[in-house]
Scaffold this active site. Structure first.
Site, PDB file in Angstrom:
ATOM      1  N   PHE A 283     -19.725  14.170 -26.302  1.00  0.00           N
ATOM      2  CA  PHE A 283     -19.095  12.978 -27.400  1.00  0.00           C
ATOM      3  C   PHE A 283     -18.961  11.849 -26.834  1.00  0.00           C
ATOM      4  O   PHE A 283     -19.232  10.961 -27.678  1.00  0.00           O
ATOM      5  CB  PHE A 283     -17.828  13.844 -28.026  1.00  0.00           C
ATOM      6  CG  PHE A 283     -16.714  13.725 -27.026  1.00  0.00           C
ATOM      7  CD1 PHE A 283     -16.340  14.977 -26.220  1.00  0.00           C
ATOM      8  CD2 PHE A 283     -15.978  12.710 -27.095  1.00  0.00           C
ATOM      9  CE1 PHE A 283     -15.428  14.816 -25.496  1.00  0.00           C
ATOM     10  CE2 PHE A 283     -14.920  12.776 -26.117  1.00  0.00           C
ATOM     11  CZ  PHE A 283     -14.618  13.854 -25.387  1.00  0.00           C
TER      12      PHE A 283
ATOM     13  N   ARG B 233     -14.131  14.661 -34.194  1.00  0.00           N
ATOM     14  CA  ARG B 233     -13.345  15.585 -33.570  1.00  0.00           C
ATOM     15  C   ARG B 233     -14.052  16.730 -34.351  1.00  0.00           C
ATOM     16  O   ARG B 233     -13.272  17.354 -35.129  1.00  0.00           O
ATOM     17  CB  ARG B 233     -11.886  15.434 -33.608  1.00  0.00           C
ATOM     18  CG  ARG B 233     -11.387  14.242 -32.890  1.00  0.00           C
ATOM     19  CD  ARG B 233     -10.943  14.751 -31.162  1.00  0.00           C
ATOM     20  NE  ARG B 233     -12.224  14.271 -30.413  1.00  0.00           N
ATOM     21  CZ  ARG B 233     -11.923  13.942 -29.074  1.00  0.00           C
ATOM     22  NH1 ARG B 233     -10.794  13.810 -28.529  1.00  0.00           N
ATOM     23  NH2 ARG B 233     -13.205  13.701 -28.276  1.00  0.00           N
TER      24      ARG B 233
ATOM     25  N   PHE C 292      -7.548  20.621 -25.328  1.00  0.00           N
ATOM     26  CA  PHE C 292      -7.997  19.162 -25.293  1.00  0.00           C
ATOM     27  C   PHE C 292      -9.217  18.926 -24.377  1.00  0.00           C
ATOM     28  O   PHE C 292      -9.337  19.832 -23.223  1.00  0.00           O
ATOM     29  CB  PHE C 292      -6.875  18.484 -24.631  1.00  0.00           C
ATOM     30  CG  PHE C 292      -7.090  17.102 -24.602  1.00  0.00           C
ATOM     31  CD1 PHE C 292      -6.939  16.370 -25.957  1.00  0.00           C
ATOM     32  CD2 PHE C 292      -7.676  16.116 -23.738  1.00  0.00           C
ATOM     33  CE1 PHE C 292      -7.165  14.954 -26.148  1.00  0.00           C
ATOM     34  CE2 PHE C 292      -7.797  15.021 -23.687  1.00  0.00           C
ATOM     35  CZ  PHE C 292      -7.539  14.282 -25.026  1.00  0.00           C
ATOM     36  N   THR C 293     -10.109  18.183 -24.532  1.00  0.00           N
ATOM     37  CA  THR C 293     -11.367  17.971 -24.094  1.00  0.00           C
ATOM     38  C   THR C 293     -11.220  17.988 -22.301  1.00  0.00           C
ATOM     39  O   THR C 293     -11.901  18.725 -21.795  1.00  0.00           O
ATOM     40  CB  THR C 293     -11.910  16.775 -24.534  1.00  0.00           C
ATOM     41  OG1 THR C 293     -11.191  15.629 -24.203  1.00  0.00           O
ATOM     42  CG2 THR C 293     -12.459  16.729 -25.963  1.00  0.00           C
TER      43      THR C 293
ATOM     44  N   ASP D 236       0.944  19.828 -21.235  1.00  0.00           N
ATOM     45  CA  ASP D 236       0.307  18.709 -21.254  1.00  0.00           C
ATOM     46  C   ASP D 236       1.215  17.825 -22.151  1.00  0.00           C
ATOM     47  O   ASP D 236       1.365  17.901 -23.197  1.00  0.00           O
ATOM     48  CB  ASP D 236      -1.017  18.760 -21.999  1.00  0.00           C
ATOM     49  CG  ASP D 236      -1.920  17.542 -22.237  1.00  0.00           C
ATOM     50  OD1 ASP D 236      -1.092  16.474 -21.867  1.00  0.00           O
ATOM     51  OD2 ASP D 236      -2.984  17.553 -22.500  1.00  0.00           O
TER      52      ASP D 236
ATOM     53  N   TYR E 277       0.886  -1.363   0.007  1.00  0.00           N
ATOM     54  CA  TYR E 277       0.148  -0.007  -0.143  1.00  0.00           C
ATOM     55  C   TYR E 277       1.107   1.522   0.088  1.00  0.00           C
ATOM     56  O   TYR E 277       0.670   2.143  -0.643  1.00  0.00           O
ATOM     57  CB  TYR E 277      -0.913  -0.152   1.200  1.00  0.00           C
ATOM     58  CG  TYR E 277      -1.777   1.129   1.160  1.00  0.00           C
ATOM     59  CD1 TYR E 277      -3.248   0.892   0.492  1.00  0.00           C
ATOM     60  CD2 TYR E 277      -1.821   2.358   1.614  1.00  0.00           C
ATOM     61  CE1 TYR E 277      -4.085   1.976   0.451  1.00  0.00           C
ATOM     62  CE2 TYR E 277      -2.679   3.344   1.778  1.00  0.00           C
ATOM     63  CZ  TYR E 277      -4.044   3.174   1.233  1.00  0.00           C
ATOM     64  OH  TYR E 277      -4.574   4.321   0.815  1.00  0.00           O
TER      65      TYR E 277
ATOM     66  N   LYS F  10      -0.778   6.995 -23.549  1.00  0.00           N
ATOM     67  CA  LYS F  10      -0.448   7.570 -24.817  1.00  0.00           C
ATOM     68  C   LYS F  10       1.260   7.186 -25.093  1.00  0.00           C
ATOM     69  O   LYS F  10       1.517   5.969 -24.892  1.00  0.00           O
ATOM     70  CB  LYS F  10      -0.625   9.129 -25.322  1.00  0.00           C
ATOM     71  CG  LYS F  10      -1.784   9.548 -24.737  1.00  0.00           C
ATOM     72  CD  LYS F  10      -3.129   8.774 -25.235  1.00  0.00           C
ATOM     73  CE  LYS F  10      -4.468   9.527 -24.769  1.00  0.00           C
ATOM     74  NZ  LYS F  10      -4.562  10.468 -23.840  1.00  0.00           N
TER      75      LYS F  10
HETATM   76  C1  LIG Z   1      -5.588  11.501 -23.191  1.00  0.00           C
HETATM   77  C2  LIG Z   1      -5.176  12.949 -23.103  1.00  0.00           C
HETATM   78  C3  LIG Z   1      -5.672  13.272 -21.826  1.00  0.00           C
HETATM   79  C4  LIG Z   1      -6.359  12.820 -20.623  1.00  0.00           C
HETATM   80  O1  LIG Z   1      -5.775  11.631 -20.253  1.00  0.00           O
HETATM   81  P1  LIG Z   1      -6.542  10.492 -19.700  1.00  0.00           P
HETATM   82  O2  LIG Z   1      -5.679   9.309 -19.329  1.00  0.00           O
HETATM   83  O3  LIG Z   1      -7.530  10.084 -20.940  1.00  0.00           O
HETATM   84  O4  LIG Z   1      -7.473  10.871 -18.600  1.00  0.00           O
HETATM   85  C5  LIG Z   1      -5.095  14.895 -21.478  1.00  0.00           C
HETATM   86  N1  LIG Z   1      -4.447  15.549 -22.585  1.00  0.00           N
HETATM   87  C6  LIG Z   1      -4.241  14.650 -23.597  1.00  0.00           C
HETATM   88  C7  LIG Z   1      -3.241  15.428 -24.963  1.00  0.00           C
HETATM   89  C8  LIG Z   1      -4.427  13.403 -23.927  1.00  0.00           C
HETATM   90  O5  LIG Z   1      -4.412  12.904 -25.163  1.00  0.00           O
END
Ligand SMILES: *Cc1c(COP(=O)(O)O)cnc(C)c1O
Length: 477
Positions: free
Chosen positions: A463, A396, A138-139, A229, A86, A272
């Site tokens: 979406f 998109r 970004f969303t 980001d 933990y 990613k």
């Molecule tokens: C996927 C993504 C996020 C969000 O991350 P999650 O792991 O899906 O919560 C933020 N910024 C970018 C550019 C992304 O591609």
């Protein structure tokens, strides 16, 4: 440089791995691939939203490159070494070391995925009434900025919104726009500059180091930190290596490190670049932010030495971080995406150029000029592509863009795109050939595709779960 990019002859770069294990498709998936009627039924049941298809209804899945990457034998071996204590798991310290070695930030707070890190960063840095400039959006990042009370401001260059312009660095910040914002609202109202690497919404487009240096100079003058980001950091670094003068002999790893060194902190979705199925983190150099984030992570995610990940997940991510910065890995990954994009360009299919680092983006406005934006052309195109071939992409455009939180009006984006995101190390060039053929076929039959109207609309991030109906009797007449 722009013209060179356009006319460059395509050279294939083979990947630095062999395939040892494969994931078998189910008989249902094979059947879907062969049976158009079943696909028509499936997309109708899914409300013409590719997010609502079941995986066993999909043949080739280019919905996202998020968490869908193939892990290496080295990562899988690391999974067996998961320490599920933990507190103080050894895998956390491996992850911390990998982050410091590669990204170079001082402090790490792990999270279950990227948006959890975005949530913490937004809550901790933003005061209601603030403004957060972004190179496009970004969303999830924008939604967390807005939930924390900020107004999102787009300071991307105009070319980022022009799908046909061969600009090598569409992820660049328009320094003049940012300067104007600072003059208008004052630096005190801008808690940070939100900078995305390889901007997804612009089509997977990088910023240049030259632009980042100019951005840093302006932000330093006004004491505004740059918060990266870094989800697609290495793909941005690779584009700099390929396109920017003076970087040809620098490794992706060196360039990635240089980018991070210009910023005060980062949020990362580990799903990613870092080649894992789940995970993320916030990292920074500011001790105060770190301590606050560490105090917050225990409320929302888990203890600060796992933050929602298991020990084995952290080990796989630590190993993935070292793999992701290998030059040949990134080169082959981006090259496979370009391979698909190149075939579509050759066939005259409208796509966003230059081809992005992680995805090919079909330009639905030019693909379906007979469908007005109010009828969600990109949504219709993603549904039609599925009906044509069993390939799943993602809208998109207007649907993703959503509504203005104050006026409630739909935010009409300039770009109406279908994203075909390619998982890392998961598909072969034969798959790319199949996809290209299907899209070219669909392009020839494009007149038959009808627009959509919305049935069910969720309040936020609509979406993901929205449902649609064809405007005519059928999606494809
Ligand atoms: C996927 C993504 C996020 C969000 O991350 P999650 O792991 O899906 O919560 C933020 N910024 C970018 C550019 C992304 O591609």
């Amino acid at each position: 440089m722009n013209e060179n990019m356009k006319e460059r002859e395509f050279q294939i770069i083979p990947p630095p791995y062999r395939i040892k294990v494969v994931e078998l498709l189910s008989s249902e998936q094979i059947d879907i691939a062969d049976n158009r009627e079943r696909r028509e039924k499936a997309i109708k049941q899914a409300g013409y939203n590719t997010f609502l298809l079941k995986e066993n209804q999909v043949y080739i899945d280019f919905l996202t490159d998020s968490g869908t990457n193939a892990m290496s034998d080295n990562q899988w071996a690391g999974m067996m070494l998961g320490d599920e204590a933990y507190a103080g798991s050894k895998n956390f310290y491996h992850l911390e070391k990998a982050m410091r070695d590669v990204y170079g930030y001082r402090y790490l707070v792990p999270t279950h995925q990227g948006r959890a890190a975005e949530h913490m960063m937004s809550e901790l840095l933003i005061q209601p009434g603030d403004f957060v400039p972004n190179n496009m959006y970004f969303t999830t990042r924008r939604v967390h900025q807005e939930l924390a009370g900020a107004t999102w401001v787009d300071v991307s260059i105009d070319e980022a919104h022009e799908p046909e312009t061969w600009h090598p660095f569409k992820g660049n910040v328009d320094i003049t726009k940012l300067d104007a914002l600072i003059r208008e609202v004052g630096a005190g109202k801008i808690p940070y500059m939100s900078l995305e690497a390889n901007v997804n919404m612009a089509g997977g487009q990088p910023f240049s180091m030259e632009n980042l240096r100019a951005l840093k100079a302006l932000c330093d003058r006004h004491r505004i930190p740059i918060m990266l980001d870094g989800t697609r950091l290495v793909e941005n670094a690779y584009c700099i290596q390929q396109r920017e003068d003076g970087y040809q002999n620098r490794s992706v790893r060196q360039i990635a490190r240089e980018i991070c060194s210009c910023t005060g902190g980062v949020t990362v979705s580990g799903k990613k670049d870092t080649l894992v199925n789940i995970g993320g983190f916030l990292a920074c150099n500011d001790k105060k932010l770190f301590l606050e984030a560490r105090a917050m992570v225990v409320v929302y995610e888990g203890l600060h030495t796992y933050g929602g990940m298991s020990g084995r997940d952290m080990e796989a991510m630590a190993r993935g971080i070292y793999e992701m910065v290998q030059d040949r890995h990134v080169a082959a990954r981006v090259n496979q995406v370009e391979y698909l994009g190149h075939q579509l360009i050759q066939a005259g299919v409208p796509v966003v150029v230059p081809i992005g680092g992680h995805a090919v983006f079909l330009d639905a406005s030019r693909f379906l000029p007979h469908i007005p934006q109010e009828q969600y052309p990109a949504q219709a195109l993603s549904a039609a592509l599925y009906v044509e071939s069993g390939i799943r992409g993602m809208e998109r455009g207007l649907v993703s863009s959503g509504r203005d939180p104050i006026t409630g009006q739909e935010r009409k984006p300039k770009l109406e795109l279908v994203r075909l995101a390619i998982p890392r190390r998961g598909y072969t060039h034969t798959d790319m050939d199949f996809v290209a053929q299907a899209i070219v076929r669909l392009y020839r039959a494009r007149d038959k595709i009808s627009g959509l109207q919305m049935g069910y609309e969720p309040k936020r991030l609509r979406f993901f779960q929205a449902r649609f109906k064809p405007v005519g009797a059928k999606l494809m007449g």
